[in-house]
Write a protein that holds these residues in place. Structure first.
Motif, PDB file in Angstrom:
ATOM      1  N   LEU A   1       0.868  -1.146  -0.120  1.00 30.75           N
ATOM      2  CA  LEU A   1       0.089  -0.219   0.098  1.00 30.75           C
ATOM      3  C   LEU A   1       0.870   1.341  -0.002  1.00 30.75           C
ATOM      4  O   LEU A   1       0.753   2.225  -0.823  1.00 30.75           O
ATOM      5  N   SER A   2       1.837   1.356   0.885  1.00 28.64           N
ATOM      6  CA  SER A   2       2.651   2.623   0.792  1.00 28.64           C
ATOM      7  C   SER A   2       3.694   2.608  -0.213  1.00 28.64           C
ATOM      8  O   SER A   2       4.292   3.669  -0.371  1.00 28.64           O
ATOM      9  N   GLN A   3       3.900   1.445  -0.928  1.00 32.66           N
ATOM     10  CA  GLN A   3       4.586   1.648  -2.050  1.00 32.66           C
ATOM     11  C   GLN A   3       4.038   2.075  -3.483  1.00 32.66           C
ATOM     12  O   GLN A   3       4.912   2.602  -4.265  1.00 32.66           O
ATOM     13  N   LEU A   4       2.695   2.195  -3.668  1.00 34.29           N
ATOM     14  CA  LEU A   4       2.062   2.377  -4.545  1.00 34.29           C
ATOM     15  C   LEU A   4       2.368   3.820  -5.173  1.00 34.29           C
ATOM     16  O   LEU A   4       2.461   4.112  -6.319  1.00 34.29           O
ATOM     17  N   PRO A   5       2.352   4.766  -4.272  1.00 35.85           N
ATOM     18  CA  PRO A   5       2.270   5.964  -4.851  1.00 35.85           C
ATOM     19  C   PRO A   5       4.016   6.311  -4.964  1.00 35.85           C
ATOM     20  O   PRO A   5       4.062   7.508  -5.672  1.00 35.85           O
ATOM     21  N   ILE A   6       4.796   5.730  -4.964  1.00 35.48           N
ATOM     22  CA  ILE A   6       6.442   6.168  -4.882  1.00 35.48           C
ATOM     23  C   ILE A   6       6.780   6.384  -6.291  1.00 35.48           C
ATOM     24  O   ILE A   6       7.063   7.276  -6.777  1.00 35.48           O
ATOM     25  N   VAL A   7       6.595   5.446  -7.337  1.00 36.46           N
ATOM     26  CA  VAL A   7       7.009   5.751  -8.516  1.00 36.46           C
ATOM     27  C   VAL A   7       6.256   6.797  -9.289  1.00 36.46           C
ATOM     28  O   VAL A   7       6.658   7.510  -9.928  1.00 36.46           O
ATOM     29  N   PRO A   8       4.778   6.724  -9.329  1.00 33.92           N
ATOM     30  CA  PRO A   8       3.972   8.002  -9.735  1.00 33.92           C
ATOM     31  C   PRO A   8       4.648   9.441  -9.228  1.00 33.92           C
ATOM     32  O   PRO A   8       4.665  10.270 -10.005  1.00 33.92           O
ATOM     33  N   LEU A   9       4.939   9.614  -7.776  1.00 32.88           N
ATOM     34  CA  LEU A   9       5.280  10.648  -7.301  1.00 32.88           C
ATOM     35  C   LEU A   9       6.668  11.128  -7.805  1.00 32.88           C
ATOM     36  O   LEU A   9       6.981  12.270  -8.288  1.00 32.88           O
ATOM     37  N   ASP A  10       7.812  10.025  -7.884  1.00 29.79           N
ATOM     38  CA  ASP A  10       8.909  10.349  -8.344  1.00 29.79           C
ATOM     39  C   ASP A  10       8.882  10.703  -9.944  1.00 29.79           C
ATOM     40  O   ASP A  10       9.842  11.748 -10.156  1.00 29.79           O
ATOM     41  N   ARG A  11       7.771  10.165 -10.567  1.00 35.17           N
ATOM     42  CA  ARG A  11       8.008  10.660 -12.175  1.00 35.17           C
ATOM     43  C   ARG A  11       7.435  12.114 -12.067  1.00 35.17           C
ATOM     44  O   ARG A  11       8.332  12.783 -12.963  1.00 35.17           O
ATOM     45  N   TYR A  12       6.685  12.776 -11.316  1.00 32.05           N
ATOM     46  CA  TYR A  12       6.452  14.193 -11.401  1.00 32.05           C
ATOM     47  C   TYR A  12       7.788  14.904 -11.010  1.00 32.05           C
ATOM     48  O   TYR A  12       8.322  15.895 -11.617  1.00 32.05           O
ATOM     49  N   GLU A  13       8.578  14.603  -9.993  1.00 33.58           N
ATOM     50  CA  GLU A  13       9.632  15.174  -9.396  1.00 33.58           C
ATOM     51  C   GLU A  13      10.934  15.018 -10.358  1.00 33.58           C
ATOM     52  O   GLU A  13      11.438  15.901 -10.609  1.00 33.58           O
ATOM     53  N   ALA A  14      10.891  14.090 -11.040  1.00 34.40           N
ATOM     54  CA  ALA A  14      12.085  13.859 -12.064  1.00 34.40           C
ATOM     55  C   ALA A  14      11.885  14.674 -13.161  1.00 34.40           C
ATOM     56  O   ALA A  14      12.672  15.408 -14.043  1.00 34.40           O
ATOM     57  N   ARG A  15      10.579  15.064 -13.440  1.00 31.72           N
ATOM     58  CA  ARG A  15      10.122  15.960 -14.685  1.00 31.72           C
ATOM     59  C   ARG A  15       9.977  17.403 -14.056  1.00 31.72           C
ATOM     60  O   ARG A  15       9.788  18.188 -15.072  1.00 31.72           O
ATOM     61  N   HIS A  16      10.411  17.513 -12.876  1.00 26.92           N
ATOM     62  CA  HIS A  16      10.189  19.046 -12.364  1.00 26.92           C
ATOM     63  C   HIS A  16       8.769  19.321 -12.369  1.00 26.92           C
ATOM     64  O   HIS A  16       8.659  20.827 -12.796  1.00 26.92           O
ATOM     65  N   GLN A  17       7.841  18.816 -12.275  1.00 24.75           N
ATOM     66  CA  GLN A  17       6.478  19.124 -12.719  1.00 24.75           C
ATOM     67  C   GLN A  17       5.678  18.996 -11.250  1.00 24.75           C
ATOM     68  O   GLN A  17       6.269  18.248 -10.766  1.00 24.75           O
ATOM     69  N   PRO A  18       4.741  20.052 -11.083  1.00 28.08           N
ATOM     70  CA  PRO A  18       3.998  20.065  -9.852  1.00 28.08           C
ATOM     71  C   PRO A  18       3.225  18.800  -9.655  1.00 28.08           C
ATOM     72  O   PRO A  18       2.712  18.272 -10.616  1.00 28.08           O
ATOM     73  N   VAL A  19       3.293  18.268  -8.458  1.00 32.81           N
ATOM     74  CA  VAL A  19       2.460  16.975  -8.028  1.00 32.81           C
ATOM     75  C   VAL A  19       1.161  17.254  -8.118  1.00 32.81           C
ATOM     76  O   VAL A  19       0.627  18.296  -7.346  1.00 32.81           O
ATOM     77  N   PRO A  20       0.182  16.767  -8.841  1.00 36.55           N
ATOM     78  CA  PRO A  20      -1.196  16.840  -8.531  1.00 36.55           C
ATOM     79  C   PRO A  20      -1.629  16.933  -6.908  1.00 36.55           C
ATOM     80  O   PRO A  20      -1.284  15.912  -6.224  1.00 36.55           O
ATOM     81  N   GLU A  21      -2.296  17.597  -6.614  1.00 37.87           N
ATOM     82  CA  GLU A  21      -2.648  17.778  -5.243  1.00 37.87           C
ATOM     83  C   GLU A  21      -3.527  16.593  -4.588  1.00 37.87           C
ATOM     84  O   GLU A  21      -4.372  15.884  -5.381  1.00 37.87           O
ATOM     85  N   GLY A  22      -2.941  15.986  -3.584  1.00 37.80           N
ATOM     86  CA  GLY A  22      -3.660  14.398  -3.356  1.00 37.80           C
ATOM     87  C   GLY A  22      -3.191  13.447  -4.096  1.00 37.80           C
ATOM     88  O   GLY A  22      -4.193  12.373  -3.720  1.00 37.80           O
ATOM     89  N   LEU A  23      -2.444  13.291  -4.807  1.00 36.96           N
ATOM     90  CA  LEU A  23      -2.251  11.999  -5.664  1.00 36.96           C
ATOM     91  C   LEU A  23      -1.898  10.994  -4.653  1.00 36.96           C
ATOM     92  O   LEU A  23      -2.268   9.913  -5.042  1.00 36.96           O
ATOM     93  N   GLY A  24      -1.073  10.931  -3.962  1.00 40.44           N
ATOM     94  CA  GLY A  24      -0.700  10.171  -3.142  1.00 40.44           C
ATOM     95  C   GLY A  24      -1.627   9.439  -2.185  1.00 40.44           C
ATOM     96  O   GLY A  24      -1.941   8.196  -2.273  1.00 40.44           O
ATOM     97  N   ARG A  25      -2.730  10.435  -1.826  1.00 46.71           N
ATOM     98  CA  ARG A  25      -3.805   9.960  -0.876  1.00 46.71           C
ATOM     99  C   ARG A  25      -4.688   9.145  -1.906  1.00 46.71           C
ATOM    100  O   ARG A  25      -5.439   8.194  -1.603  1.00 46.71           O
TER     101      ARG A  25
END
Length: 250
Positions: A138-162
């Motif tokens: 469960l806690s691992q699922l958001p890691i790759v999607p969140l890292d993808r935004y950070e790698a592209r220097h893009q703002p993370v959509p609000e509440g994506l991890g949740r």
């Protein structure tokens, strides 16, 4: 480092999963599990016990699906193979060690799936399962999607991890068979005097009910991440997630 590179090159995975970073994350986790085998041993034993407890009183044992099977460090594969007619291991990447372990059992099948991107995958895989195990996923699922935004220097959509965490729980709630949920929920950083120097909510604001079983997982001992700091995760285990039986954490 050279071993990790070799494993990265030879680990079978769809190109999309490799491009998104799932293979890299899998190799890093497998390597840490190898280095920290002794520190991880109590956690792995407790996780395996919770999974087997979920299987003990089932009226039928045809199929068990393990979501987030990974390197199988915390999955009692031999016992599950003996208990169930069919065992399905589902993850974005199946490391070579896990593939070799699966081949020792004629009733084990590997399914490669991105449980974040492929909507409905949980329902499709587990709809007829007698037992579904969400194995420290469960806690691992958001890691790759969140890292993808950070790698592209893009703002993370609000509440994506949740949203990702909540969507997985909703998918588990929709399954007709028994669900065993095991997940780390919080991280704390400690110094050598036992003082908490930092903390992190691993479920992005999603709160789980009091668990029947809980324990600490020393995921990064002193010297693994930092010389004078260690990382400890709090783990919740629900052998029967639908029951959500509250109890005093261990």
């Amino acid at each position: 480092m050279l071993l990790d590179l070799a494993l990265y090159l030879v680990t079978p995975a769809p190109w999309r999963h490799r491009r998104l970073g799932y293979v890299r994350e899998s190799i890093l986790l497998t390597s840490r599990a190898r280095r920290c085998r002794r520190a991880w041993a109590p956690h792995c034993a407790a996780a395996r016990a919770a999974m087997l407890a979920a299987a003990t009183d089932l009226p039928r044992r045809e199929t068990v699906v393990v979501l987030g099977s990974g390197g199988l460090a915390d999955v009692p594969l031999a016992e599950l193979s003996a208990l169930f007619r069919s065992v399905v291991l589902a993850d974005a990447v199946h490391p070579l060690g896990a593939r070799l372990a699966a081949r020792r059992h004629g009733n084990v099948r590997l399914v490669t799936v991105d449980l974040v991107a492929e909507a409905g995958a949980v329902g499709a895989l587990c709809g007829s399962a007698d037992l579904t195990i969400s194995a420290n996923l469960l806690s691992q699922l958001p890691i790759v999607p969140l890292d993808r935004y950070e790698a592209r220097h893009q703002p993370v959509p609000e509440g994506l991890g949740r949203h990702i965490v909540a969507a997985h729980l909703a998918a588990l709630d929709g399954l007709p068979g028994r669900v065993c949920l095991i997940t780390d929920v919080a991280q704390r950083e400690e110094d050598r005097l036992g003082r908490i120097t930092d903390s992190l909510d691993l479920l992005h604001g999603v709160t789980l009910p009091a668990p029947p079983r809980a324990w600490d997982w020393e995921i990064a001992p002193f010297g693994e991440a930092e010389a004078e700091r260690r990382l400890i995760h709090r783990v919740h285990a629900y052998p029967d997630w639908a029951a959500r039986r509250p109890s005093s954490p261990a």
